[in-house]
Design an enzyme around this catalytic site. Structure first.
Site, PDB file in Angstrom:
ATOM      1  N   HIS A  55      20.828   8.887  20.593  1.00 13.04           N
ATOM      2  CA  HIS A  55      20.982  10.020  21.507  1.00 13.04           C
ATOM      3  C   HIS A  55      22.183   9.756  22.417  1.00 13.04           C
ATOM      4  O   HIS A  55      22.554   8.595  22.650  1.00 13.04           O
ATOM      5  CB  HIS A  55      19.726  10.193  22.361  1.00 13.04           C
ATOM      6  N   GLU A  57      22.549   9.833  25.589  1.00 12.81           N
ATOM      7  CA  GLU A  57      22.257   8.981  26.750  1.00 12.81           C
ATOM      8  C   GLU A  57      22.211   7.507  26.368  1.00 12.81           C
ATOM      9  O   GLU A  57      22.776   6.652  27.048  1.00 12.81           O
ATOM     10  CB  GLU A  57      20.913   9.347  27.386  1.00 12.81           C
ATOM     11  N   CYS A  85      14.816  12.968  26.948  1.00 14.55           N
ATOM     12  CA  CYS A  85      13.517  12.784  26.317  1.00 14.55           C
ATOM     13  C   CYS A  85      12.868  11.510  26.877  1.00 14.55           C
ATOM     14  O   CYS A  85      13.474  10.790  27.680  1.00 14.55           O
ATOM     15  CB  CYS A  85      13.691  12.672  24.804  1.00 14.55           C
ATOM     16  N   CYS A  88      14.944   8.289  26.231  1.00 17.29           N
ATOM     17  CA  CYS A  88      16.128   8.189  27.084  1.00 17.29           C
ATOM     18  C   CYS A  88      15.741   7.960  28.542  1.00 17.29           C
ATOM     19  O   CYS A  88      16.397   7.187  29.244  1.00 17.29           O
ATOM     20  CB  CYS A  88      16.989   9.434  26.923  1.00 17.29           C
TER      21      CYS A  88
END
Length: 151
Positions: A55, A57, A85, A88
């Site tokens: 992801h 992040e 999420c 993260c």
């Protein structure tokens, strides 16, 4: 920091999100800032990297940690185009990110103001200052447009 000193790095995160869309990835971008300077940025890359943890992040946090030579990103800000999420949010707390700015809320997969609400748990190791809605309309439209094209 006074209101006159505020500088948004969301345009940079949105540019990363657009790059993700061009690469066929879900358009989410993230930027890590330390002392007013960008030290890392990334966009979603799970398909390209064959890595479900890739992801925006996570990638930006990894790059920032490498730049700083430290697993703690003390004093850093994370600018991201979508509510993080649970995975993260967990990385944000472990990295000790000081401030989290995110553009669009994610009622389905977010874990800051929705879902798991990671930072609200007593077991949370660190809670960043959280600011939402900066660049929300553009971030939401990027996501809507991306998924509209795929339906």
């Amino acid at each position: 920091m006074s209101a006159g000193d505020f500088r948004s790095f969301m345009p940079r995160a949105l540019a990363a999100a657009r790059a993700a869309a061009e690469a066929g990835e879900v358009p989410i971008g993230a930027v890590v800032v330390k002392d007013g300077a960008v030290i890392a940025e990334a966009h979603n890359s799970p398909r390209d990297l064959h890595d479900p943890t890739a992801h925006a992040e996570i990638l930006a946090i990894r790059r920032a940690a490498a730049v700083l030579g430290d697993e703690r990103l003390t004093g850093c800000e994370l600018w991201v185009t979508l509510e993080p999420c649970a995975m993260c949010a967990g990385a944000i707390q472990h990295a000790r990110i000081a401030r989290l700015y995110y553009a669009a809320s994610d009622p389905k997969g977010g874990a800051v103001e929705h879902g798991a609400r990671v930072f609200d748990h007593p077991q949370c190791l660190h809670r960043p200052e959280i600011y939402t809605g900066i660049g929300e309309a553009e971030a939401a439209e990027l996501l809507r447009g991306f998924f509209r094209e795929r339906r």
